[in-house]
Design an enzyme around this catalytic site. Sequence first.
Site, PDB file in Angstrom:
ATOM      1  N   TYR A 294       0.417  -1.222  -0.115  1.00  0.00           N
ATOM      2  CA  TYR A 294       0.089   0.273  -0.304  1.00  0.00           C
ATOM      3  C   TYR A 294       0.765   0.900   0.271  1.00  0.00           C
ATOM      4  O   TYR A 294       1.899   1.639   1.070  1.00  0.00           O
ATOM      5  CB  TYR A 294      -1.256  -0.377   1.141  1.00  0.00           C
ATOM      6  CG  TYR A 294      -1.632   1.318   1.501  1.00  0.00           C
ATOM      7  CD1 TYR A 294      -3.635   0.513   0.761  1.00  0.00           C
ATOM      8  CD2 TYR A 294      -1.878   2.229   1.774  1.00  0.00           C
ATOM      9  CE1 TYR A 294      -4.729   1.019   0.648  1.00  0.00           C
ATOM     10  CE2 TYR A 294      -2.381   3.179   0.999  1.00  0.00           C
ATOM     11  CZ  TYR A 294      -4.604   2.092   1.073  1.00  0.00           C
ATOM     12  OH  TYR A 294      -5.745   3.540   1.672  1.00  0.00           O
ATOM     13  N   TYR A 344      -5.212   5.480  -6.450  1.00  0.00           N
ATOM     14  CA  TYR A 344      -5.632   5.600  -5.340  1.00  0.00           C
ATOM     15  C   TYR A 344      -7.259   4.618  -5.641  1.00  0.00           C
ATOM     16  O   TYR A 344      -8.613   5.462  -5.122  1.00  0.00           O
ATOM     17  CB  TYR A 344      -5.859   6.502  -4.801  1.00  0.00           C
ATOM     18  CG  TYR A 344      -6.032   6.144  -3.178  1.00  0.00           C
ATOM     19  CD1 TYR A 344      -5.331   5.911  -2.522  1.00  0.00           C
ATOM     20  CD2 TYR A 344      -6.975   7.211  -2.934  1.00  0.00           C
ATOM     21  CE1 TYR A 344      -5.946   5.888  -1.193  1.00  0.00           C
ATOM     22  CE2 TYR A 344      -7.585   7.566  -1.645  1.00  0.00           C
ATOM     23  CZ  TYR A 344      -6.592   6.713  -0.585  1.00  0.00           C
ATOM     24  OH  TYR A 344      -6.898   7.198   0.702  1.00  0.00           O
TER      25      TYR A 344
END
Lengths: 391, 324
Positions: A294, A344
């Site tokens: 991430y 994102y």
Amino acid sequence: MSVPFSGAASVAGIGATEFSKESGRSELQLSAEATLAALTDAGLSPGDVDGLVTFTMDNTAEIALARELGMGELRFFSRISYGGGAACATLQQAAMAVATGMADVVVCYRGFNERSGQRFGQVQNWAAGQSNTNGLDNAWSYPSGLSTPAATVAMQARRYMHEYGATSRDFGAVAVADRRHASTNPAAWFHGKPITIEDHQSSRMIADPLRLLDCCQESDGAVAIVVTSTERARDLAAGAVPVLAAAQGSARDQFVMTSYYRDDIGIPEMGVVGRQLWAQSGLGPADIDTAVLYDHFTPYVLMQLEELGFCGPGEAPGFVADGAIELGGRLPVNTHGGQLGEAYIHGMNGINEAVRQLRGTSVNQVEGAAHVVVTAGTGVPTSGLVLGRDG
Amino acid sequence: MSDTHDWIMEQASLLRDRGETTPRPARDPVNQPQVHTWLEAIGDPNPVYRDTPEATEVHGGPVAPPAMAQVWTMYGLDPHRPADDPLHSMMQVMDEAGFTSVLGTNCDQTYDRYLRPGDHVTVTTRLESVVGPKRTGVGEGYFVTTRSTWRVGDEQVATMLFRVLKYKPGPRSSGPDPSSTVRPARNRDSEFFWEGTAVGELRIQRCNGCGALRHPPGPMCPHCHATDQGHVVSPGRGHVYSYVTHHAPQVPGKQLPLLLAVVELDEGVRMIGELRDGTGSRLEPLSGPDSGAVEIGTPVEVGFERIDDDLTLAVWRVVDGGSA
């Protein structure tokens, strides 16, 4: 009695909308489109779905999504908190439900207009105004002005630099790798736009020591993932990608983005996740062919490599040097381009990339990839996955 | 408003607490030549201020113009001032705080009796009030009011209320509106902290069961599970544990770039707050990583920034002598 979990459930389908800065349609529509795409990929129909999982933050209710797609009866629905930390835990919920017989086909979904609508990178006044413990926690940072994700991460990054001698260029190595991978991914927002470390170093300061190119994009889009039993998935259109391990983690004295009060800074919650992933899967860092870490902000990718055991504390700057996390390196990271390069979507698009790697269909395929680790949002209670190649 | 405000008010409070200055005698007794010069300058033909029959008839001899009260004890051209002069001291405070311009706004005198040649007056002065910041047509500033009393011996003969505006010249910058500062959520577990900042106290929760200090606070001690929680007032000293310079995006109520720190207090707990320079002014941004006045380890001490009646924030001032 314990139920065998590792490998019991599999990803049977993945779907996504295009990734953009202005989708031009509602968040419900985005999630409906992504879910339909994932079901089509799996060779299933909405009527086969009996479970839905999403983020607490998602604006689309499970029942609303079910109505749009004409789903029938649902018998399992669940939501995971803590922002992007929920990503891999949605699959954990789905896999647990399938492994225990609570549901047969569960769709994990996340859809938002995060760029054209409410932008997470801006100060979220509502976060400090909540009448709950999260709002009370934010009372210790927001009024002073520490109120954006970038600034809260920068506070950790500065301390990390101090403790281990890491530099802005070390953070930049993550951005360069992500953008290189995005440049060859037609689905990526930054397709065809690689950057150099000099581009990174000359980008403007957002929250010193974080520069613009240390920060992920803000995106519109949706992702959906279909989970069913490995046995059933093997008979479906796209085959099975087994969930070998799935874990959540929160550490001592945990806060959301501001865990500044415990003895050691950093992200020990990812260590909690990592230890479970290795224990459940029987694998270790050396068995991992490619990782999806991430990357809302580059410093946390370095810290995750340490927490997951790919290297020791403070060793990540050396680990990422010389293209080691780029395609062809010792551990290619975020081969889709990550959230800096592709989009994102709160970490969910990275799960799709892990599935593609294990199916052998990634545009940036790692030869013979058999085990992929995926992580969720950092700086918050988080989660992770190990997915494997079937058979 | 800012921590500068707190510092100004703190200095004002100190000066006000000193009360009246020691009586300072006039350079010369009240005398006719100085009266003549003054009358000439003002253009006042009133005969009672001169050695005239009218003066004798009305006052039994010449008297000094009452409005000259202040004249007798003026400092003259000597730039030195007594160390205890409250107006001068307050002006220095204001200059240091950046309010460098001055505008006289009020001078209210009262006269108890006429002065006559030969009277030798003394003057005492005290700082009466400092009020601000006020937005005015000339800029943002503070009204500084002193009260002076002239006496002959122990007899009061005149008083003066003197008020100036000390201000930052130029139009007020279209900066952020502090009233838009994000408000903290509070409840019965955290209210003591905000009540503390409002009165200039940095309060750290202390468990009445085991004595453990804790920040951020909570209703149950994680160590002994006592729910009886008190607090200590911290002297507010510590060092920078980590820091960040926030450049973007805009933050409600704040001027960017904004220096923010996690401060580790001497008591061991950590707190988040804005970093300021030693006077409480906004720190200018660091030009790059690891440069400038702040680094990890830099000693700091607490200050208080009053936003309004509902909110006062703890801020952290870099202690002079700087970096660790």
